[in-house]
Enzyme design. Structure first.
Site, PDB file in Angstrom:
ATOM      1  N   ARG A 128      48.717  54.392  42.544  1.00 20.42           N
ATOM      2  CA  ARG A 128      48.821  53.234  41.658  1.00 20.42           C
ATOM      3  C   ARG A 128      47.606  53.192  40.760  1.00 20.42           C
ATOM      4  O   ARG A 128      46.465  53.081  41.220  1.00 20.42           O
ATOM      5  CB  ARG A 128      48.933  51.923  42.438  1.00 20.42           C
ATOM      6  CG  ARG A 128      48.926  50.704  41.488  1.00 20.42           C
ATOM      7  CD  ARG A 128      49.536  49.446  42.053  1.00 20.42           C
ATOM      8  NE  ARG A 128      48.697  48.766  43.013  1.00 20.42           N
ATOM      9  CZ  ARG A 128      48.888  47.487  43.387  1.00 20.42           C
ATOM     10  NH1 ARG A 128      49.879  46.778  42.873  1.00 20.42           N
ATOM     11  NH2 ARG A 128      48.107  46.937  44.288  1.00 20.42           N
ATOM     12  N   ASP A 161      44.267  41.151  48.914  1.00 20.99           N
ATOM     13  CA  ASP A 161      43.745  41.906  47.776  1.00 20.99           C
ATOM     14  C   ASP A 161      43.539  40.945  46.614  1.00 20.99           C
ATOM     15  O   ASP A 161      43.537  39.724  46.798  1.00 20.99           O
ATOM     16  CB  ASP A 161      44.652  43.093  47.427  1.00 20.99           C
ATOM     17  CG  ASP A 161      46.015  42.680  46.883  1.00 20.99           C
ATOM     18  OD1 ASP A 161      46.219  41.478  46.595  1.00 20.99           O
ATOM     19  OD2 ASP A 161      46.881  43.564  46.737  1.00 20.99           O
TER      20      ASP A 161
END
Length: 531
Positions: free
Chosen positions: A163, A445
């Site tokens: 990613r 996150d």
């Protein structure tokens, strides 16, 4: 500052850096930056124009000029064999031990994250590239200096997907004519350049997760980047496969268009639920009637999130793409009783996804792989590795009103205080170089801190009335912030508090929550504070 292929690199390069920043790799990166950075700047400006219309009272909707794309019959290119079964994916940052453990887990895919689960310090970014290079070549190994325990890859590891960073993020350590280059191009170019040949030799390919798209024009930009990168390296166009995270409110109205623009390279769309909730708040921030209640009361059973899930599945399967479910952030609990409770919550959440027709889902810890594997394996028909046959055609029209329906739920002082504690601890860890952080039994996150501070800002801005009768004001927030800092200090202990950057994190959170204009991403200004 040193110059490489016309780009300026800030700071002294280590031997590890030199292995990644070869003259050929830098030349490849520089070519992509020169060609695509100006268009990226224009796309970011278009986001601001779109948001100004929403702030003025408009609501997101399906775009009339692309109706033919939504209504016509077309499909993406066929999927490679190793992307047909994605029933369980694990995600995490690109540190060495994490990569090994994730690839060895009982999962089909590891998403190596340069974005929300990574604090983008220069060592994290550049060492992450070296770590993935070694993982692709099956040479990665790690010995924990504290325990002495050694880690190495097992046979037949999970499929690797990288990613890259979102379009909004810069890489401040690399400049083009004095301007920081797009972090997305840095991550993409170096991973593709160093690994495409080794991936081909393994029988797989360069696979990417693309985050935080808002409009189909951004998907077109990415498609052009993919084509240019492949042509420059002599790779057949279409070798790259990308999964796009539908984690912004504008993007859910343009899923067909996003797949269409990337149809030679598309593999799947993903319900990035946490960032999607943040984006709901951010996009509709000026709409007082659409305030979000406490974060933990907003589950996938809420009508606006259920509609999002079902529309994504229908869109993907009609076009031949997989439809990935969202993240389960639970971690193993310290007690057996709590661990069983957590696993049951995960099972119920994944059962909802599988019943809807998703083809797989995310976890943050290997200990949850068994639960999710079991749910999806039972959901698949015999001999099938996905649910591409689930069309959801009987759902009828999923309208803009369905996707925008404000969820019901409480507005509580405890929700405010939880947001403060979680945001402060996450921001402090991020400033210290950690992007994935265990907080109160969940792997958090950047999306966590974004939801927390966005909710507080929205509640203050719109004068939310809490369940105890108090109205949300700057004074109430400041009082709660001071008190919750004491709570965090008692939880982490005096030594950790004194060694950390909690005061700085609290100052960032206070500024973000009290400023008149909503800041698009907290990581933009916080990035300047990273060493």
């Amino acid at each position: 500052m040193t110059k490489r292929a016309g780009l300026e690199f800030i700071g002294e390069a280590t031997d590890h850096d030199e292995e990644i920043l070869t003259p050929q790799a830098c030349a490849f990166l520089a070519e992509l930056v020169k060609e695509f950075a100006p268009r990226r700047a224009a796309l970011l400006e278009a986001r601001k124009i779109f948001q100004s219309k929403i702030d003025a009272g408009a609501l997101p909707d399906f775009r009339p000029e692309t109706k033919s794309v939504r209504e016509s019959d077309w499909r993406i290119a066929p999927l490679p064999a190793d992307l047909l079964d994605r029933r369980v994916e694990i995600t995490g940052p690109v540190d060495r031990k994490m990569i090994i453990n994730a690839l060895n887990a009982d999962v089909k895919v590891f998403m190596a994250d340069f974005e929300d689960a990574l604090s983008p310090t220069w060592p994290n970014i550049i060492e992450g590239q070296a770590n993935l290079r070694d993982a692709v070549r099956r040479t990665i190994a790690f010995t924990d200096p504290a325990s002495g325990k050694s880690y190495a890859l097992k046979d037949d590891p999970a499929v690797l997907i990288a990613r890259v960073r979102g379009l909004h993020l810069d890489e401040k350590h690399v400049l083009d004519e004095g301007v920081p280059i797009p972090g997305a191009l840095f991550d993409f170019a170096l991973y593709l350049f160093h690994n495409h040949q080794a991936l081909k030799a393994l029988g797989t390919g360069p696979y990417f997760y693309v985050p935080k798209l808002e409009h189909y024009e951004e998907a077109r930009w990415w498609n052009d980047v993919f084509v240019a990168g492949q042509k420059r390296l002599g790779i057949p166009v279409g070798t790259i496969k990308a999964t796009m995270l539908i984690e912004t409110l504008p993007a859910v109205f343009e899923m067909d268009e996003i797949l269409f623009e990337l149809k030679d390279h598309a593999a799947a769309l993903n319900c990035g639920r946490w960032d999607y909730i943040f984006s709901y708040i951010k996009t509709l921030r000026a709409h007082k009637d659409r305030m979000l209640p406490d974060r933990h009361s907003v589950g996938m059973d809420k009508p606006f999130l259920d509609a999002y899930s079902r529309l994504l599945i229908r869109t993907c399967h009609r076009r031949g793409a997989l439809a990935m479910g969202g993240m389960s952030a639970f971690l193993p609990a310290k007690t057996q009783e709590q661990d069983l409770i957590n696993k049951e919550k995960v099972r119920a959440d994944k059962q909802r996804e599988a019943d809807n027709g998703h083809d797989g889902s995310w976890i943050a810890h290997p200990a949850l792989a068994g639960v999710v594997n079991e749910v999806y394996s039972k959901a698949f028909k015999p001999g099938k590795t996905n649910q591409l046959d689930v069309t959801r055609d009987n759902d009828g029209v999923i309208s803009a009103a369905d996707l925008l329906e404000a969820p019901e739920g409480p507005f509580t002082e405890e929700g405010l205080r939880t947001n403060i504690r979680v945001a402060v601890q996450y921001i402090e860890a991020w400033l210290g170089g950690l992007g994935a952080v265990a907080i109160y039994g969940l792997m958090e996150d950047a999306a966590t801190a974004e939801i927390s501070r966005a909710s507080i800002w929205q509640w203050i801005k719109n004068g939310a009335v809490l369940s105890n009768g108090e109205t949300m004001t700057p004074a109430l927030f400041k009082k709660a912030l001071a008190e919750e800092l004491d709570v965090v200090k008692s939880e982490v202990g005096e030594p950790r508090w004194n060694a950390g950057r909690f005061g700085e994190a609290a100052a960032i959170l206070e500024r973000l929550c009290l400023q008149d204009e909503f800041e698009a991403f907290l990581t933009l200004s916080a990035y300047e504070r990273l060493a």
